[in-house]
Enzyme design. Structure first.
Site, PDB file in Angstrom:
ATOM      1  N   GLU A 141       0.838  -1.201   0.000  1.00 37.02           N
ATOM      2  CA  GLU A 141       0.000   0.000   0.000  1.00 37.02           C
ATOM      3  C   GLU A 141       0.875   1.254   0.000  1.00 37.02           C
ATOM      4  O   GLU A 141       0.548   2.254  -0.651  1.00 37.02           O
ATOM      5  CB  GLU A 141      -0.931   0.000   1.218  1.00 37.02           C
ATOM      6  N   TRP A 167     -15.479  11.686 -13.358  1.00 34.17           N
ATOM      7  CA  TRP A 167     -14.637  11.378 -12.213  1.00 34.17           C
ATOM      8  C   TRP A 167     -13.981  12.614 -11.625  1.00 34.17           C
ATOM      9  O   TRP A 167     -13.684  12.675 -10.422  1.00 34.17           O
ATOM     10  CB  TRP A 167     -13.565  10.351 -12.586  1.00 34.17           C
TER      11      TRP A 167
END
Length: 487
Positions: free
Chosen positions: A285, A369
């Site tokens: 991550e 978006w």
């Protein structure tokens, strides 16, 4: 005896004392050190691409972080000067005021920051002041990972493999124990910058949720590695559990460095081998954040244009009413509404839910978006110039290593899978709290008696779905087919 000229350390997105290469080097010279933070809202417009002004939530965080940094510097004899204006002019002026010989700072591998830094370096050079620039924002500099065309990689897995193949990054540096400083330097009052909301004061939930600053970042890292890392691989997808690190805003403002996270995680893995899988996932991550920053290095306008040009022809809908319902957490889909309300209250949203709410806006509602990315930019305390647009483009299907557009998250199934007992929804959408587990993610399927017993009146106490899932999915796929030339 030759008197050593004072040094300046220019703080930017690195509001910490430990593992701060610029500060470490300045302190090691033995000269008086003056820290400076410049509120530069003018250089943004001088050269394209412009840097983005901070959103409301990040402005609040910045205020707290600067207070913490000032206290930390004062505790070791240092000082933090606050000034407003173009960074080049401000820092050159400060250097003249204190007769500084050198200005130290950590580089930021983003075009707008590099342009401003180049102006600072040039202004100092005209006055005979030396600039010393260090790496401290990334595990690996973007120029170290290129393909045969000298371009950054666009797929995460080979990118992360390359990063790991380079071995451990340089070890984190300790914080200086003592600084020599200079008194009497003019500094602006942080309160005059008006970074925090006053009326209305919407930051109460942020204050309840966070402890900005380096000490807060280190405490959060320790708590996570001591108690939260076990089960991270699975728990990080469960918004009803405390299964994430919650380090992202600290990382965003450089209150903790990627190198510190890397080495702390590796040390924990060595001490507790059974946690190796969870720690590898956590580090991946961190790798995604790195990947997004490398994308931004190559694509400065990442928040503005589709990486996949076919999406330039996508038939987005302009629907202000639907957008507002989404922003307020009133879509009629409980997992979506819970996420949007969590965002407004705490300044963050669980990562799994971020994907669900983004998919809902882009695909169920067919809203561009960029509208969602801008809302997140204003409301997230961890709004990052790389991760925020890259993640939105990933969900939309228009970005690097993107999820295919035809992957439309079903908000009902996502809720049932990742919030099976409804704990997350009950926390953030309390008007649904009395519904049983099998109905809480789709209250419109409840009978009138079930709704009445739970104190719910659809359309009044909680909205009906603003779009039918099946119809929304079919509409999204039809729109995608048009830009694929299948219609």
């Amino acid at each position: 005896m030759v008197k050593i000229q004072p040094a300046i350390v220019w703080f930017r997105d690195d509001l910490r004392l430990s593992d701060h290469p610029g500060l470490y080097e300045a302190a090691s010279r033995g000269a008086p050190v003056v820290g400076v933070y410049v509120r530069d809202e003018q250089s943004r417009a001088l050269k394209p691409p412009a840097s983005r002004p901070l959103g409301g939530a990040t402005r609040w965080w910045l205020a707290q972080s600067l207070r913490a940094l000032r206290s930390s510097l004062e505790a070791i004899g240092g000082t933090l000067v606050l000034r407003t204006g173009p960074a080049a002019a401000v820092i050159a002026t400060l250097a003249r005021e204190i007769n500084a010989g050198t200005v130290f700072w950590n580089g930021i591998a983003q075009a707008p920051h590099q342009a401003v830094a180049a102006d600072v370096e040039a202004a100092l050079a005209r006055d005979g002041v030396t600039s010393e620039i260090f790496s401290g924002d990334l595990l690996v500099e973007p120029r170290a990972i290129r393909n045969k065309e000298n371009r950054g990689l666009r797929v995460f897995t080979p990118f992360w493999r390359r990063v790991q193949g380079l071995g451990d990054p340089p070890k984190p540096l300790p914080a200086p124990k003592q600084l020599a400083s200079i008194s009497g330097i003019a500094s602006e009052d942080l309160d005059d910058w008006k970074l925090e909301p006053t009326w209305p004061d919407w930051a109460g939930g942020l204050r309840e949720s966070w402890t900005p600053g380096e000490a807060g970042a280190q405490a959060r890292l320790k708590a996570f590695l001591d108690d939260g890392i076990k089960g991270y691989t699975d728990d990080r997808d469960r918004p009803d559990r405390d299964g994430t690190s919650r380090l992202s805003p600290h990382l965003r403002f450089g209150e903790i460095s990627p190198r510190q996270l890397w080495y702390a995680a590796r040390f924990t893995a060595a001490e507790h081998p059974r946690l190796a899988g969870d720690i590898d996932k956590f580090l991946s991550e961190l790798g995604w954040r790195e990947f997004c920053r490398h994308l931004l290095f190559d694509i400065p306008d990442l928040a503005e244009r589709n990486l996949q040009e076919q999406f330039d022809a996508f038939p987005w809908k302009r629907d202000a009413r639907a957008l507002k319902a989404w922003q307020r957490g009133l879509t009629g889909y409980p997992i979506v509404d819970a996420g949007m309300r969590e965002l407004w209250h705490t300044g963050v949203m669980h990562n799994r839910v971020r994907m669900v709410v983004a998919s809902f806006l882009v695909k169920h509602l067919l809203i561009d978006w960029r509208a969602g990315e801008q809302w997140f930019w204003d409301t997230l305390v961890d709004a990052d110039t790389g991760s925020n647009p890259a993640n939105w483009q990933w969900v939309a299907g228009s970005g690097a290593d993107a999820a295919p557009y035809f992957r439309v998250f079903n908000p009902i199934l996502q809720g049932e899978k990742f919030d099976p007992d409804g704990g997350y929804v009950r926390r953030w959408v309390p008007e649904l709290a009395q519904l049983p587990d099998d109905l809480i993610h789709q209250p419109w399927t409840a009978t009138p008696i079930e709704l009445a017993s739970a104190g719910i009146e659809l359309g009044k106490t909680y909205p009906q779905p603003i779009v039918d899932h099946k119809q929304g999915r079919e509409r999204a796929l039809a729109a995608y087919a048009k830009i694929r030339g299948k219609d």
